[in-house]
Write a protein that holds these residues in place. Sequence first.
Motif, PDB file in Angstrom:
ATOM      1  N   ARG A 259       0.852  -1.184   0.000  1.00 29.05           N
ATOM      2  CA  ARG A 259       0.000   0.000   0.000  1.00 29.05           C
ATOM      3  C   ARG A 259       0.891   1.238   0.000  1.00 29.05           C
ATOM      4  O   ARG A 259       1.702   1.434   0.909  1.00 29.05           O
ATOM      5  N   LEU A 260       0.721   2.092  -0.982  1.00 24.05           N
ATOM      6  CA  LEU A 260       1.618   3.227  -1.170  1.00 24.05           C
ATOM      7  C   LEU A 260       0.988   4.562  -0.808  1.00 24.05           C
ATOM      8  O   LEU A 260       1.674   5.577  -0.793  1.00 24.05           O
ATOM      9  N   THR A 261      -0.322   4.597  -0.574  1.00 24.66           N
ATOM     10  CA  THR A 261      -0.982   5.857  -0.224  1.00 24.66           C
ATOM     11  C   THR A 261      -1.804   5.675   1.050  1.00 24.66           C
ATOM     12  O   THR A 261      -2.232   4.572   1.373  1.00 24.66           O
ATOM     13  N   GLY A 262      -1.999   6.790   1.741  1.00 21.96           N
ATOM     14  CA  GLY A 262      -2.839   6.750   2.930  1.00 21.96           C
ATOM     15  C   GLY A 262      -2.234   6.001   4.089  1.00 21.96           C
ATOM     16  O   GLY A 262      -2.954   5.435   4.906  1.00 21.96           O
ATOM     17  N   VAL A 263      -0.895   5.962   4.176  1.00 25.52           N
ATOM     18  CA  VAL A 263      -0.210   5.298   5.273  1.00 25.52           C
ATOM     19  C   VAL A 263       0.685   6.310   5.979  1.00 25.52           C
ATOM     20  O   VAL A 263       1.415   7.057   5.320  1.00 25.52           O
ATOM     21  N   ASP A 264       0.640   6.337   7.285  1.00 23.51           N
ATOM     22  CA  ASP A 264       1.458   7.261   8.063  1.00 23.51           C
ATOM     23  C   ASP A 264       2.362   6.502   9.017  1.00 23.51           C
ATOM     24  O   ASP A 264       2.014   5.421   9.508  1.00 23.51           O
ATOM     25  N   SER A 265       3.512   7.066   9.286  1.00 25.30           N
ATOM     26  CA  SER A 265       4.458   6.463  10.217  1.00 25.30           C
ATOM     27  C   SER A 265       4.052   6.777  11.656  1.00 25.30           C
ATOM     28  O   SER A 265       3.522   7.846  11.940  1.00 25.30           O
ATOM     29  N   PHE A 266       4.311   5.840  12.533  1.00 26.49           N
ATOM     30  CA  PHE A 266       4.158   6.104  13.961  1.00 26.49           C
ATOM     31  C   PHE A 266       5.499   5.860  14.641  1.00 26.49           C
ATOM     32  O   PHE A 266       6.274   4.995  14.244  1.00 26.49           O
ATOM     33  N   TYR A 267       5.767   6.658  15.651  1.00 27.16           N
ATOM     34  CA  TYR A 267       6.986   6.495  16.446  1.00 27.16           C
ATOM     35  C   TYR A 267       6.820   7.303  17.723  1.00 27.16           C
ATOM     36  O   TYR A 267       5.838   8.046  17.903  1.00 27.16           O
ATOM     37  N   TRP A 268       7.756   7.153  18.620  1.00 27.38           N
ATOM     38  CA  TRP A 268       7.775   7.921  19.862  1.00 27.38           C
ATOM     39  C   TRP A 268       9.092   8.686  19.939  1.00 27.38           C
ATOM     40  O   TRP A 268      10.155   8.145  19.600  1.00 27.38           O
ATOM     41  N   THR A 269       9.022   9.922  20.358  1.00 33.12           N
ATOM     42  CA  THR A 269      10.253  10.695  20.521  1.00 33.12           C
ATOM     43  C   THR A 269      10.945  10.255  21.806  1.00 33.12           C
ATOM     44  O   THR A 269      10.326   9.680  22.711  1.00 33.12           O
ATOM     45  N   LEU A 270      12.228  10.551  21.894  1.00 31.60           N
ATOM     46  CA  LEU A 270      12.968  10.219  23.109  1.00 31.60           C
ATOM     47  C   LEU A 270      12.360  10.910  24.321  1.00 31.60           C
ATOM     48  O   LEU A 270      12.303  10.348  25.415  1.00 31.60           O
ATOM     49  N   SER A 271      11.903  12.149  24.114  1.00 38.12           N
ATOM     50  CA  SER A 271      11.300  12.888  25.215  1.00 38.12           C
ATOM     51  C   SER A 271      10.028  12.205  25.699  1.00 38.12           C
ATOM     52  O   SER A 271       9.795  12.067  26.913  1.00 38.12           O
ATOM     53  N   GLU A 272       9.190  11.748  24.769  1.00 32.10           N
ATOM     54  CA  GLU A 272       7.966  11.033  25.148  1.00 32.10           C
ATOM     55  C   GLU A 272       8.306   9.729  25.865  1.00 32.10           C
ATOM     56  O   GLU A 272       7.646   9.341  26.828  1.00 32.10           O
ATOM     57  N   PHE A 273       9.334   9.046  25.386  1.00 26.58           N
ATOM     58  CA  PHE A 273       9.745   7.780  25.987  1.00 26.58           C
ATOM     59  C   PHE A 273      10.122   7.975  27.454  1.00 26.58           C
ATOM     60  O   PHE A 273       9.748   7.165  28.314  1.00 26.58           O
ATOM     61  N   CYS A 274      10.824   9.052  27.727  1.00 27.03           N
ATOM     62  CA  CYS A 274      11.268   9.308  29.101  1.00 27.03           C
ATOM     63  C   CYS A 274      10.138   9.871  29.956  1.00 27.03           C
ATOM     64  O   CYS A 274       9.881   9.389  31.072  1.00 27.03           O
ATOM     65  N   THR A 275       9.444  10.876  29.455  1.00 34.49           N
ATOM     66  CA  THR A 275       8.405  11.549  30.234  1.00 34.49           C
ATOM     67  C   THR A 275       7.245  10.620  30.566  1.00 34.49           C
ATOM     68  O   THR A 275       6.703  10.646  31.679  1.00 34.49           O
ATOM     69  N   ASP A 276       6.837   9.794  29.605  1.00 31.87           N
ATOM     70  CA  ASP A 276       5.683   8.912  29.795  1.00 31.87           C
ATOM     71  C   ASP A 276       6.037   7.578  30.449  1.00 31.87           C
ATOM     72  O   ASP A 276       5.182   6.694  30.559  1.00 31.87           O
ATOM     73  N   ARG A 277       7.302   7.423  30.829  1.00 32.04           N
ATOM     74  CA  ARG A 277       7.762   6.210  31.515  1.00 32.04           C
ATOM     75  C   ARG A 277       7.426   4.951  30.720  1.00 32.04           C
ATOM     76  O   ARG A 277       6.736   4.034  31.199  1.00 32.04           O
ATOM     77  N   LEU A 278       7.917   4.895  29.497  1.00 33.20           N
ATOM     78  CA  LEU A 278       7.620   3.770  28.613  1.00 33.20           C
ATOM     79  C   LEU A 278       8.639   2.638  28.716  1.00 33.20           C
ATOM     80  O   LEU A 278       8.482   1.603  28.065  1.00 33.20           O
ATOM     81  N   LEU A 279       9.680   2.832  29.516  1.00 25.28           N
ATOM     82  CA  LEU A 279      10.720   1.805  29.624  1.00 25.28           C
ATOM     83  C   LEU A 279      10.183   0.436  30.025  1.00 25.28           C
ATOM     84  O   LEU A 279      10.640  -0.583  29.479  1.00 25.28           O
ATOM     85  N   PRO A 280       9.213   0.315  30.944  1.00 26.96           N
ATOM     86  CA  PRO A 280       8.733  -1.028  31.300  1.00 26.96           C
ATOM     87  C   PRO A 280       8.203  -1.824  30.113  1.00 26.96           C
ATOM     88  O   PRO A 280       8.250  -3.067  30.135  1.00 26.96           O
ATOM     89  N   TYR A 281       7.712  -1.141  29.066  1.00 26.44           N
ATOM     90  CA  TYR A 281       7.170  -1.853  27.914  1.00 26.44           C
ATOM     91  C   TYR A 281       8.268  -2.399  27.003  1.00 26.44           C
ATOM     92  O   TYR A 281       7.982  -3.174  26.095  1.00 26.44           O
ATOM     93  N   VAL A 282       9.518  -1.995  27.258  1.00 28.54           N
ATOM     94  CA  VAL A 282      10.647  -2.626  26.574  1.00 28.54           C
ATOM     95  C   VAL A 282      10.834  -4.031  27.137  1.00 28.54           C
ATOM     96  O   VAL A 282      11.294  -4.935  26.446  1.00 28.54           O
ATOM     97  N   PHE A 283      10.444  -4.205  28.394  1.00 32.92           N
ATOM     98  CA  PHE A 283      10.572  -5.495  29.080  1.00 32.92           C
ATOM     99  C   PHE A 283       9.172  -6.077  29.254  1.00 32.92           C
ATOM    100  O   PHE A 283       8.675  -6.221  30.368  1.00 32.92           O
ATOM    101  N   ALA A 284       8.526  -6.358  28.141  1.00 32.81           N
ATOM    102  CA  ALA A 284       7.101  -6.719  28.172  1.00 32.81           C
ATOM    103  C   ALA A 284       6.849  -8.213  28.111  1.00 32.81           C
ATOM    104  O   ALA A 284       5.698  -8.638  28.060  1.00 32.81           O
ATOM    105  N   ASP A 285       7.897  -9.040  28.096  1.00 30.59           N
ATOM    106  CA  ASP A 285       7.674 -10.486  28.124  1.00 30.59           C
ATOM    107  C   ASP A 285       7.216 -10.895  29.506  1.00 30.59           C
ATOM    108  O   ASP A 285       7.639 -10.335  30.516  1.00 30.59           O
ATOM    109  N   ALA A 286       6.360 -11.905  29.544  1.00 31.28           N
ATOM    110  CA  ALA A 286       5.935 -12.425  30.839  1.00 31.28           C
ATOM    111  C   ALA A 286       7.125 -12.945  31.634  1.00 31.28           C
ATOM    112  O   ALA A 286       7.150 -12.864  32.865  1.00 31.28           O
ATOM    113  N   ASP A 287       8.136 -13.474  30.929  1.00 31.17           N
ATOM    114  CA  ASP A 287       9.318 -13.987  31.616  1.00 31.17           C
ATOM    115  C   ASP A 287      10.063 -12.879  32.351  1.00 31.17           C
ATOM    116  O   ASP A 287      10.687 -13.111  33.379  1.00 31.17           O
TER     117      ASP A 287
END
Length: 584
Positions: A259-287
């Motif tokens: 699909r070449l049209t109507g698609v947008d990229s998603f990402y998180w900025t470093l600032s959002e990663f730190c401010t929103d405390r997203l680090l735990p989701y890097v370690f998201a395995d049940a193990d």
Amino acid sequence: MTDADLDSPGEAVGRVLGTADATPLQFWTAVAPGSYLQLDDVVVTRRDLPDREPVTIAGVVTQVRARHEGAQFDSDVFAIADGTLPAMVQEAAEITTTRVDPELYVPPTPGAVVHRAEGDARARALHFDRMERRIPMGMGRDGVPVYLNADFLDGSRGAHVSISGISGVATKTSFATFLLYSVFRSGVLGGDAVNAKALIFNVKGEDLLFLDHPNTRLDEPTRAAYAKLGLSAGAFPDVRVYAPPRVGDAAGTPDVSSRLTGVDSFYWTLSEFCTDRLLPYVFADADDERQQYTMVVHSVAAHLARYAQPADGGVSIDGVRLGSYGDLVDHIVDQLNDDETRSDWAGSAVGLGTVNAFARRLIGSKKDLARLIRGDLAARRPHSINTSESAQVTVVDLHNLPDRAQRFVVGVTLKSEFERKEKSGTAKPLLFVVLDELNKYAPREGSSPIKEVLLDIAERGRSLGVILIGAQQTASEVERRIVTNSAIRVVGRLDPAEASRPEYGFLPPAQRQRALLAKPGTMFVNQPDIPVPLCLEFPFPAWATRVSEAGRAPSETLRSITQSADPFAVVGSGGGTTDDDIPF
């Protein structure tokens, strides 16, 4: 049901059997010569009572058998076939009661006439007449529409859907998207349908990226099937697709090929990663949650939220500017390896071995998450997945991401969407979340940040208008509380070992056996209104399910939101520039 209703419910197909026990909840009927009953047929009979109005007993055929009456030995079948031994063939059907009206639970009388339920009699037998808002799900075995009670889907009296079946055969995702289409287009939501949203995670191929394209294989019989269900056959009218940036692409181009049209990229900025405390989701395995280093995860996340400051697209920590996820990981590891700063980041009660285990895991995430957590793309550029500001249907493509990255995206996206609904304080508009491979994100054993979010949705989502439509190959491997909180349970083709698990106890024995043979498009749906799961077939998708089926794209998809972004939004602007700022 009145006498007039029973006088013409449908053709007479047999009589209540007198050689088998008849109970108020189950009985057998002998099938009359020249007639037949098949599994899933709906029948009705009546019991006359002294000094009381007649009792109408309706039910669904859950087993059918045929035998020679007069035969004593297995070999008699040959003599009977040759005409040398007198015998007759008799068919009988097991009926499981679905409705007793009025509610006087007495058994039907042996010899009572049994009718095939049609029209209003069928609707009453399956409780469709009591459904104020009915969602068409497909056709029954008799070719007549089968409905779902919207009250048990939208949170009025229940919520959530669990769909189980073998991958590639059970058509779990196809049924989930058809159910969404029916909800949005059948009118059951009334005026709320305009604002209702759907969030779909695409984890296999690019099949779900063309929901807004008409299916070129759509034929007249399929259109007629949709019309019989009260639906128009067409594509989803309002769809937005998000995909992760390509690996190594500094421009953040969406990583899709078909699909070449109507698609947008998603990402998180470093600032959002730190401010929103997203680090735990890097370690998201049940193990991960069974390891001691999880305490380090939360300590480091808190430190980042406290000290990281936005700086030219990246972040600055203790005067050090970090411009990429790799830089951030390296800085964290350096601080943890330094005896003077380790306790500030990890806490004083954590051993060196635990810190090293955390560091190894964190370093291993650089390859998987570097393209999702960015310091080189404009913060003002639209990049967030936000269903409240998106189309009616938001598709998040994950199929090109490794497993760790998929978990991160699912966890963070669900977290932000659920928190947004909590802040709104109202269940309207509804948000339907379609998530395949639920057993991977909410396994029965262990704990993880994603599992906690999904449990929150399963237990509190109904009151907040968040409806989970989860699909999995094995319901036996999904967290029990999620399956238990699903008011609607759907089963497609099952693996023999899986079909024997207690999670499928709601299926009668005959349906468990049939689930091993079910063809694509056949589903068994259990809902609280009806005591017996209904077998149905849903029509072929009217929207494209792969690029080879995709018709011409609607004009709304020829432009993506990034094309309408501010061309002068620059790295590091943070969304705070004014007209007087120099954009170079």
